[in-house]
Design a protein around this motif. Structure first.
Motif, short mmCIF file in Angstrom:
data_model
loop_
_atom_site.label_atom_id
_atom_site.label_comp_id
_atom_site.label_asym_id
_atom_site.label_seq_id
_atom_site.Cartn_x
_atom_site.Cartn_y
_atom_site.Cartn_z
N ASP A 159 -12.83 -20.17 -17.09
CA ASP A 159 -13.12 -19.65 -18.31
C ASP A 159 -14.81 -19.12 -18.88
OD1 ASP A 159 -10.42 -19.67 -19.27
OD2 ASP A 159 -10.82 -21.65 -20.15
N GLN A 160 -15.34 -18.53 -17.55
CA GLN A 160 -16.85 -18.28 -17.21
C GLN A 160 -17.28 -18.18 -18.56
OE1 GLN A 160 -18.75 -18.51 -14.50
NE2 GLN A 160 -16.99 -19.42 -13.80
N PRO A 161 -18.56 -19.04 -18.82
CA PRO A 161 -19.14 -19.78 -17.86
C PRO A 161 -18.74 -21.13 -17.53
CG PRO A 161 -20.50 -19.98 -20.09
CD PRO A 161 -19.29 -18.82 -20.11
N LYS A 162 -17.56 -21.41 -18.33
CA LYS A 162 -16.77 -22.88 -18.15
C LYS A 162 -16.02 -22.80 -16.96
CE LYS A 162 -17.06 -23.82 -23.18
NZ LYS A 162 -16.28 -24.22 -24.34
N LEU A 163 -15.93 -24.01 -16.29
CA LEU A 163 -15.10 -24.25 -15.26
C LEU A 163 -14.64 -25.73 -15.44
CD1 LEU A 163 -14.13 -23.53 -12.24
CD2 LEU A 163 -16.07 -24.85 -11.58
N GLU A 164 -13.22 -25.75 -14.96
CA GLU A 164 -12.38 -27.15 -15.06
C GLU A 164 -12.01 -27.30 -14.00
OE1 GLU A 164 -9.03 -28.75 -18.01
OE2 GLU A 164 -10.99 -28.32 -18.78
N VAL A 165 -12.09 -28.33 -12.98
CA VAL A 165 -11.17 -28.83 -12.03
C VAL A 165 -10.71 -30.05 -12.19
CG1 VAL A 165 -11.36 -28.99 -9.30
CG2 VAL A 165 -13.25 -27.47 -10.56
N THR A 166 -9.44 -30.15 -11.82
CA THR A 166 -8.52 -31.32 -11.93
C THR A 166 -8.01 -31.53 -10.78
OG1 THR A 166 -8.32 -30.94 -14.22
CG2 THR A 166 -6.94 -32.80 -13.18
N LEU A 167 -8.20 -32.69 -9.98
CA LEU A 167 -7.66 -33.20 -8.69
C LEU A 167 -6.18 -33.90 -8.83
CD1 LEU A 167 -7.75 -32.90 -5.52
CD2 LEU A 167 -9.17 -35.32 -5.77
N LEU A 168 -5.25 -33.55 -8.18
CA LEU A 168 -3.98 -34.38 -8.62
C LEU A 168 -3.80 -35.14 -7.29
CD1 LEU A 168 -1.76 -31.56 -10.06
CD2 LEU A 168 -3.09 -33.16 -11.11
N ALA A 169 -4.13 -34.65 -6.14
CA ALA A 169 -3.82 -35.42 -4.86
C ALA A 169 -4.97 -34.97 -3.86
CB ALA A 169 -2.47 -35.11 -4.34
N GLY A 170 -5.02 -36.01 -2.89
CA GLY A 170 -6.14 -35.37 -1.67
C GLY A 170 -7.41 -35.59 -2.21
N ALA A 171 -8.47 -34.72 -1.75
CA ALA A 171 -9.66 -34.65 -2.21
C ALA A 171 -10.32 -33.28 -2.19
CB ALA A 171 -10.45 -35.62 -1.19
N VAL A 172 -11.26 -33.03 -3.13
CA VAL A 172 -11.96 -31.79 -3.13
C VAL A 172 -13.50 -31.98 -3.33
CG1 VAL A 172 -9.89 -30.62 -4.13
CG2 VAL A 172 -11.51 -31.52 -5.40
N GLN A 173 -14.29 -30.83 -2.95
CA GLN A 173 -15.60 -30.74 -3.08
C GLN A 173 -15.89 -29.67 -3.98
OE1 GLN A 173 -18.40 -29.22 -0.19
NE2 GLN A 173 -19.14 -31.08 -0.08
N VAL A 174 -16.76 -29.81 -5.15
CA VAL A 174 -16.84 -28.86 -6.13
C VAL A 174 -18.44 -28.64 -5.92
CG1 VAL A 174 -17.01 -27.91 -8.35
CG2 VAL A 174 -15.15 -29.60 -7.66
N GLY A 175 -18.80 -27.51 -5.67
CA GLY A 175 -20.06 -27.09 -5.42
C GLY A 175 -20.52 -25.88 -6.09
N SER A 176 -21.87 -25.34 -5.75
CA SER A 176 -22.30 -24.09 -6.34
C SER A 176 -22.99 -23.19 -5.32
CB SER A 176 -23.36 -24.40 -7.34
OG SER A 176 -23.84 -23.12 -7.82
N ARG A 177 -22.62 -22.04 -5.25
CA ARG A 177 -23.06 -20.96 -4.42
C ARG A 177 -24.41 -20.52 -4.55
NH1 ARG A 177 -19.46 -20.63 -0.52
NH2 ARG A 177 -17.15 -20.86 -1.11
N ASP A 178 -24.86 -20.69 -5.93
CA ASP A 178 -26.08 -20.23 -6.50
C ASP A 178 -27.29 -21.27 -6.20
OD1 ASP A 178 -28.05 -19.21 -7.88
OD2 ASP A 178 -27.29 -19.07 -9.94
N ALA A 179 -28.00 -20.87 -5.17
CA ALA A 179 -29.15 -21.86 -4.93
C ALA A 179 -30.03 -22.19 -5.98
CB ALA A 179 -29.63 -21.22 -3.69
N GLU A 180 -30.10 -21.42 -6.98
CA GLU A 180 -31.15 -21.63 -8.23
C GLU A 180 -30.44 -22.53 -9.03
OE1 GLU A 180 -32.21 -17.88 -9.81
OE2 GLU A 180 -33.32 -17.07 -7.95
#
Length: 324
Positions: free
Chosen positions: A186-207
């Motif tokens: 829901d830009q600019p809002k982001l929500e990530v929920t992990l149910l199983a395994g592993a994830v990495q959340v990062g930014s492609r914006d260097a600034e």
């Protein structure tokens, strides 16, 4: 709507025909066992697709029947006209097909307001799209990318260590391997929920200067586009309830609850009560059933309910004894 003598329905029909022509060109000459499995999935999505493919195949067969004699002096004027018409139609279809090549290579899937849909991608990954959601799929030899343009999606990722899986949402990305997780954009809002395994959340914006975050099963990361984000561990039954057509509320402010219900309906709920901010809700509600939701609120809190063609309006003062 009419544009230059064509309707939107005409445009959609032409698009489907062009897609059918491209699938025909890609599969022609291949044994059924070697045919692209994507065509079978495309045809199964909608009866209109199968009909369009049959029409494209018919034109192909017609060209094959007349092409050997089209230069012959014995060909009558009627045959030459037929050949010219078919050749022109073929050129038009090829032009449309070439223009749609990137579209078919990078297919997109979307849901309307109140709709849910599950799709299986070429690698076996299953994606369930929630209401008003759109994704674009781009797979290459080394990486798998899903662009989540808007909405919410549940990902059950097929494991392939040699081809990492990414979900791109605005300036952020989620990287996963053999993982089950939910992303809501829901830009600019982001929500990530992990149910199983592993994830990495990062930014492609260097600034942005936000370091990547590794989630453990049960973690939820919320970002608003400005901050590093906030980690919590919500009830997973609550987070995934939408997959069963339910909205689970746990001491939720009325404004938030109404916002969640409005995601599933084009007839929004509006609250004009001055003290509505004091009201908090707990319970399980059916997504899309706004009428039952507002009726419950009116009965519990004494709101006045006005059912209008374009909105459901709650007004008046909340019953003090009913507030949590």
């Amino acid at each position: 709507m009419v544009r230059h003598g064509k309707t939107a329905r005409d445009d959609a029909s032409n698009r489907v025909l062009a897609e059918a022509a491209l699938w025909l060109v890609r599969d022609k000459g291949q044994d059924d066992a070697k045919a692209d499995p994507g065509r079978a999935r495309w045809m199964a999505e909608d009866p209109v697709h199968a009909s369009a493919y049959a029409r494209a195949l018919s034109v192909w067969d017609d060209l094959g029947q007349v092409a050997p004699d089209w230069k012959s002096d014995r060909a009558g004027p009627g045959l030459r006209i037929r050949v010219r018409e078919l050749a022109m139609a073929c050129l038009v279809v090829c032009a449309c097909a070439l223009g749609l090549f990137a579209h078919l290579r990078d297919p997109n899937y979307a849901t309307r307001v109140g709709e849910q849909r599950t799709v299986q991608l070429d690698d076996g990954t299953r994606v369930t799209l929630n209401t008003d959601t759109r994704i674009v799929v781009r797979y290459d030899r080394d990486e798998r990318h899903i662009r989540l343009d808007r909405g919410e999606a549940y990902f059950d990722v097929a494991h392939n260590a040699a081809r990492p899986f990414f979900v791109d949402a605005g300036h952020d990305y989620v990287r996963a391997l053999g993982t089950v997780f939910i992303v809501r954009n829901d830009q600019p809002k982001l929500e990530v929920t992990l149910l199983a395994g592993a994830v990495q959340v990062g930014s492609r914006d260097a600034e942005a200067g936000r370091p990547a975050v590794i989630l453990a099963p049960g973690d939820r990361l919320r970002r608003d586009g400005q901050t590093q984000g906030q980690l919590d561990r919500p009830s997973l039954d609550t987070v995934t309830a939408w997959r069963q057509g339910e909205l689970v509320l746990e001491n939720t402010p009325l404004s938030v609850a109404v916002g969640e219900m409005n995601r599933y309906s084009r007839r929004p709920i509006q609250v004009s009560a001055a003290d509505a901010a004091d009201v908090r809700l707990s319970g399980v509600f059916k997504t899309g059933d706004s009428d039952a939701f507002v009726a419950t609120l009116a009965a519990l809190y004494g709101f006045k309910l006005d059912k209008r063609p374009d909105a459901l309006v709650l007004s008046g003062a909340a019953n003090r004894t009913a507030r949590s």
